[in-house]
Design a protein around this motif. Structure first.
Motif, PDB file in Angstrom:
ATOM      1  N   ASP A   1     -13.825  11.960  -3.270  1.00  0.00           N
ATOM      2  CA  ASP A   1     -14.399  11.991  -1.916  1.00  0.00           C
ATOM      3  C   ASP A   1     -13.567  11.177  -0.929  1.00  0.00           C
ATOM      4  O   ASP A   1     -14.003  10.890   0.171  1.00  0.00           O
ATOM      5  CB  ASP A   1     -15.843  11.498  -1.926  1.00  0.00           C
ATOM      6  CG  ASP A   1     -15.956  10.042  -2.367  1.00  0.00           C
ATOM      7  OD1 ASP A   1     -14.905   9.455  -2.750  1.00  0.00           O
ATOM      8  OD2 ASP A   1     -17.063   9.486  -2.317  1.00  0.00           O
ATOM      9  N   GLN A   2     -12.328  10.788  -1.344  1.00  0.00           N
ATOM     10  CA  GLN A   2     -11.354  10.070  -0.524  1.00  0.00           C
ATOM     11  C   GLN A   2     -11.672   8.596  -0.322  1.00  0.00           C
ATOM     12  O   GLN A   2     -11.040   7.936   0.508  1.00  0.00           O
ATOM     13  CB  GLN A   2     -11.147  10.757   0.834  1.00  0.00           C
ATOM     14  CG  GLN A   2     -10.602  12.170   0.731  1.00  0.00           C
ATOM     15  CD  GLN A   2      -9.317  12.242  -0.084  1.00  0.00           C
ATOM     16  OE1 GLN A   2      -8.332  11.607   0.265  1.00  0.00           O
ATOM     17  NE2 GLN A   2      -9.310  13.007  -1.172  1.00  0.00           N
ATOM     18  N   GLU A   3     -12.653   8.067  -1.067  1.00  0.00           N
ATOM     19  CA  GLU A   3     -12.834   6.614  -1.067  1.00  0.00           C
ATOM     20  C   GLU A   3     -11.589   5.965  -1.664  1.00  0.00           C
ATOM     21  O   GLU A   3     -10.987   6.481  -2.603  1.00  0.00           O
ATOM     22  CB  GLU A   3     -14.051   6.220  -1.916  1.00  0.00           C
ATOM     23  CG  GLU A   3     -15.383   6.377  -1.220  1.00  0.00           C
ATOM     24  CD  GLU A   3     -16.520   5.789  -2.036  1.00  0.00           C
ATOM     25  OE1 GLU A   3     -16.239   5.061  -3.024  1.00  0.00           O
ATOM     26  OE2 GLU A   3     -17.680   6.065  -1.693  1.00  0.00           O
ATOM     27  N   ILE A   4     -11.203   4.827  -1.115  1.00  0.00           N
ATOM     28  CA  ILE A   4     -10.006   4.124  -1.563  1.00  0.00           C
ATOM     29  C   ILE A   4     -10.381   3.095  -2.625  1.00  0.00           C
ATOM     30  O   ILE A   4     -11.358   2.356  -2.484  1.00  0.00           O
ATOM     31  CB  ILE A   4      -9.310   3.435  -0.381  1.00  0.00           C
ATOM     32  CG1 ILE A   4      -8.822   4.494   0.612  1.00  0.00           C
ATOM     33  CG2 ILE A   4      -8.145   2.566  -0.853  1.00  0.00           C
ATOM     34  CD1 ILE A   4      -8.382   3.936   1.939  1.00  0.00           C
ATOM     35  N   PHE A   5      -9.602   3.065  -3.696  1.00  0.00           N
ATOM     36  CA  PHE A   5      -9.835   2.123  -4.782  1.00  0.00           C
ATOM     37  C   PHE A   5      -8.547   1.352  -5.056  1.00  0.00           C
ATOM     38  O   PHE A   5      -7.458   1.930  -5.096  1.00  0.00           O
ATOM     39  CB  PHE A   5     -10.270   2.853  -6.059  1.00  0.00           C
ATOM     40  CG  PHE A   5     -10.407   1.953  -7.256  1.00  0.00           C
ATOM     41  CD1 PHE A   5     -11.478   1.076  -7.367  1.00  0.00           C
ATOM     42  CD2 PHE A   5      -9.451   1.955  -8.267  1.00  0.00           C
ATOM     43  CE1 PHE A   5     -11.605   0.231  -8.463  1.00  0.00           C
ATOM     44  CE2 PHE A   5      -9.568   1.121  -9.364  1.00  0.00           C
ATOM     45  CZ  PHE A   5     -10.650   0.260  -9.462  1.00  0.00           C
ATOM     46  N   VAL A   6      -8.662   0.044  -5.218  1.00  0.00           N
ATOM     47  CA  VAL A   6      -7.515  -0.828  -5.476  1.00  0.00           C
ATOM     48  C   VAL A   6      -7.760  -1.624  -6.746  1.00  0.00           C
ATOM     49  O   VAL A   6      -8.843  -2.183  -6.947  1.00  0.00           O
ATOM     50  CB  VAL A   6      -7.272  -1.792  -4.289  1.00  0.00           C
ATOM     51  CG1 VAL A   6      -6.178  -2.808  -4.636  1.00  0.00           C
ATOM     52  CG2 VAL A   6      -6.895  -1.018  -3.041  1.00  0.00           C
ATOM     53  N   GLU A   7      -6.748  -1.690  -7.591  1.00  0.00           N
ATOM     54  CA  GLU A   7      -6.808  -2.544  -8.781  1.00  0.00           C
ATOM     55  C   GLU A   7      -5.480  -3.270  -8.926  1.00  0.00           C
ATOM     56  O   GLU A   7      -4.420  -2.642  -8.953  1.00  0.00           O
ATOM     57  CB  GLU A   7      -7.102  -1.719 -10.037  1.00  0.00           C
ATOM     58  CG  GLU A   7      -7.249  -2.573 -11.284  1.00  0.00           C
ATOM     59  CD  GLU A   7      -7.621  -1.774 -12.517  1.00  0.00           C
ATOM     60  OE1 GLU A   7      -7.881  -2.389 -13.569  1.00  0.00           O
ATOM     61  OE2 GLU A   7      -7.653  -0.526 -12.432  1.00  0.00           O
ATOM     62  N   VAL A   8      -5.535  -4.593  -8.995  1.00  0.00           N
ATOM     63  CA  VAL A   8      -4.342  -5.422  -9.149  1.00  0.00           C
ATOM     64  C   VAL A   8      -4.222  -5.795 -10.619  1.00  0.00           C
ATOM     65  O   VAL A   8      -5.147  -6.363 -11.201  1.00  0.00           O
ATOM     66  CB  VAL A   8      -4.429  -6.693  -8.271  1.00  0.00           C
ATOM     67  CG1 VAL A   8      -3.163  -7.528  -8.416  1.00  0.00           C
ATOM     68  CG2 VAL A   8      -4.649  -6.308  -6.813  1.00  0.00           C
TER      69      VAL A   8
ATOM     70  N   GLY B   1       0.840  -1.184   0.000  1.00  0.00           N
ATOM     71  CA  GLY B   1       0.000   0.000   0.000  1.00  0.00           C
ATOM     72  C   GLY B   1       0.883   1.244   0.000  1.00  0.00           C
ATOM     73  O   GLY B   1       2.080   1.182  -0.299  1.00  0.00           O
ATOM     74  N   ASN B   2       0.304   2.376   0.358  1.00  0.00           N
ATOM     75  CA  ASN B   2       1.030   3.640   0.303  1.00  0.00           C
ATOM     76  C   ASN B   2       1.682   4.032   1.623  1.00  0.00           C
ATOM     77  O   ASN B   2       2.355   5.058   1.699  1.00  0.00           O
ATOM     78  CB  ASN B   2       0.073   4.760  -0.130  1.00  0.00           C
ATOM     79  CG  ASN B   2      -0.429   4.570  -1.548  1.00  0.00           C
ATOM     80  OD1 ASN B   2       0.340   4.236  -2.443  1.00  0.00           O
ATOM     81  ND2 ASN B   2      -1.733   4.758  -1.754  1.00  0.00           N
ATOM     82  N   ALA B   3       1.505   3.218   2.681  1.00  0.00           N
ATOM     83  CA  ALA B   3       1.951   3.635   4.013  1.00  0.00           C
ATOM     84  C   ALA B   3       3.467   3.722   4.126  1.00  0.00           C
ATOM     85  O   ALA B   3       3.988   4.629   4.777  1.00  0.00           O
ATOM     86  CB  ALA B   3       1.403   2.690   5.079  1.00  0.00           C
TER      87      ALA B   3
ATOM     88  N   PRO C   1      -1.633   8.349   8.425  1.00  0.00           N
ATOM     89  CA  PRO C   1      -2.996   8.350   8.959  1.00  0.00           C
ATOM     90  C   PRO C   1      -3.512   6.928   9.160  1.00  0.00           C
ATOM     91  O   PRO C   1      -3.705   6.190   8.181  1.00  0.00           O
ATOM     92  CB  PRO C   1      -3.792   9.096   7.889  1.00  0.00           C
ATOM     93  CG  PRO C   1      -3.029   8.847   6.612  1.00  0.00           C
ATOM     94  CD  PRO C   1      -1.587   8.751   6.997  1.00  0.00           C
ATOM     95  N   ALA C   2      -3.726   6.571  10.392  1.00  0.00           N
ATOM     96  CA  ALA C   2      -4.025   5.186  10.755  1.00  0.00           C
ATOM     97  C   ALA C   2      -5.273   4.654  10.060  1.00  0.00           C
ATOM     98  O   ALA C   2      -5.281   3.527   9.553  1.00  0.00           O
ATOM     99  CB  ALA C   2      -4.179   5.068  12.273  1.00  0.00           C
ATOM    100  N   ASN C   3      -6.330   5.447  10.030  1.00  0.00           N
ATOM    101  CA  ASN C   3      -7.582   4.964   9.457  1.00  0.00           C
ATOM    102  C   ASN C   3      -7.453   4.736   7.951  1.00  0.00           C
ATOM    103  O   ASN C   3      -7.938   3.730   7.417  1.00  0.00           O
ATOM    104  CB  ASN C   3      -8.710   5.956   9.741  1.00  0.00           C
ATOM    105  CG  ASN C   3      -8.988   6.094  11.222  1.00  0.00           C
ATOM    106  OD1 ASN C   3      -8.740   5.170  11.994  1.00  0.00           O
ATOM    107  ND2 ASN C   3      -9.480   7.244  11.642  1.00  0.00           N
ATOM    108  N   ASP C   4      -6.792   5.650   7.245  1.00  0.00           N
ATOM    109  CA  ASP C   4      -6.604   5.499   5.805  1.00  0.00           C
ATOM    110  C   ASP C   4      -5.759   4.266   5.503  1.00  0.00           C
ATOM    111  O   ASP C   4      -6.080   3.479   4.602  1.00  0.00           O
ATOM    112  CB  ASP C   4      -5.925   6.735   5.218  1.00  0.00           C
ATOM    113  CG  ASP C   4      -6.852   7.941   5.158  1.00  0.00           C
ATOM    114  OD1 ASP C   4      -8.035   7.787   5.519  1.00  0.00           O
ATOM    115  OD2 ASP C   4      -6.396   9.024   4.761  1.00  0.00           O
TER     116      ASP C   4
END
Length: 339
Positions: free
Chosen positions: A46-53, A12-14, A71-74
């Motif tokens: 709107d800051q919804e997270i989208f993932v595509e593999v 992920g981006n963390a 940001p822990a929640n994100d």
């Protein structure tokens, strides 16, 4: 029985730098290129997270590298959604590699009408489809019991022991390991035993969270080079005050070894202005530019340990072997050649 497929990493981006470092280390161990699975983790307006593999992961042994730091929640939602994407893409096994496990400090009900958020996070990960968790220095080891799936909790103490023996080789007999509170004695004792040093405790009394009313040193630190050991440094208020109290009680120098450098708010400024000579943290959380630039903050890599742990899990061999300092010496190559 050894696995037939190769382990596959996705991030992920963390903490992308750590993920890339783990991939490079695994490439060295495997003698072949190990890269991160091609994927995108984005946010809508709107800051919804989208993932595509983008790659086929059917039947694969997947390892998601994603600390749930600020940001822990994100970052937690990224981890959950990536897990769902892999599960729906028919991945055979999904291991969540969480170098820093957020919400771990909420591991019990300290007072009435409060949550046990660490248990909630465990439920979310399991329900999303995680088959196994690999993490580092859980704030409370009982969190492993919150899961009904295997949890491998690595320890920073063996790596810290290598680092201490390397940087303090000429004065090991002057060292004193210090726990910044009674609750962290077990963690401090672990490092003290590994380097053969005595142990002291800073007893603190809080009026309310984030504030320390009084500190008392238990043990004689006169003439000692003190090393404070803890798992998390957040705003650094307690850490810097403990360092000052140790100097007031006769310590000649104070250093600190902290696994997770959260370093929020005024932390870096406090550390730079404190009496501490050095603060050593790991890269379990990606350090912000001020922390990287700080004169007295040093970062120890965890990629060699995580890479080996991932390979051991994939190959069905022991992870607990990484708890031993001798096992880590070849893994960390020439970094600590003087040990």
């Amino acid at each position: 029985m050894p696995a037939m497929t190769e382990p596959k990493l996705i991030a992920g981006n963390a903490n992308r730098p750590l993920a890339n470092s783990i991939a490079r280390r695994m490439s060295m161990h495997r003698g072949m290129s190990v890269g991160l699975v091609d994927a995108r983790v984005e946010r809508f307006n709107d800051q919804e997270i989208f993932v595509e593999v983008y790659e086929n992961v059917r039947g694969e042994d997947m390892f998601i590298i994603q600390p749930t730091s600020n940001p822990a929640n994100d970052n937690l939602m990224e981890l959950l959604i990536m897990t769902d994407a892999l599960r729906r893409s028919s991945a055979d096994r999904i291991t969540a590699v969480i170098p820093y496990f957020g919400y771990a400090r909420q591991d019990r009900r300290a007072k009435a009408r409060t949550p046990i958020s660490a248990k909630l996070v465990a439920n979310l990960l399991t329900e999303a489809g995680v088959d196994r968790v690999l993490t580092l220095d859980l704030h409370a080891t009982q969190i492993q019991g919150f899961f009904d799936i295997p949890v491998d909790n690595l320890y920073a103490a063996p790596v810290f022991a290598l680092d201490v023996k390397h940087h303090f080789a000429d004065r090991l007999d002057e060292l004193m390991i210090v726990s910044p509170d009674v609750g962290g004695v077990g963690r401090a004792r672990e490092l003290a035993q590994r380097i053969g040093a005595p142990l002291a405790i800073v007893d603190k009394r809080r009026e309310k969270p984030g504030e320390v009313a009084e500190m008392t040193v238990i043990g004689d630190v006169t003439g000692k080079t003190c090393i404070i050991v803890d798992d998390i440094c957040d705003t650094a208020g307690t850490l810097c005050k403990a360092a000052s109290v140790l100097i007031e009680n006769g310590a000649t120098e104070v250093h600190a070894y902290i696994t997770h450098g959260v370093l929020s708010g005024p932390a870096v400024e406090r550390i730079e202005n404190s009496v501490m000579k050095t603060l050593v943290i790991t890269d379990s959380i990606e350090a912000a530019p001020p922390a990287k630039a700080a004169r007295n903050i040093r970062i120890v890599p965890t990629a060699p340990m995580f890479a080996q742990a991932i390979l051991n899990i994939w190959n069905g061999t022991s992870v607990s072997s990484l708890f031993e300092t001798d096992t880590l010496v070849p893994i960390y190559e020439g970094m600590y050649s003087r040990v």
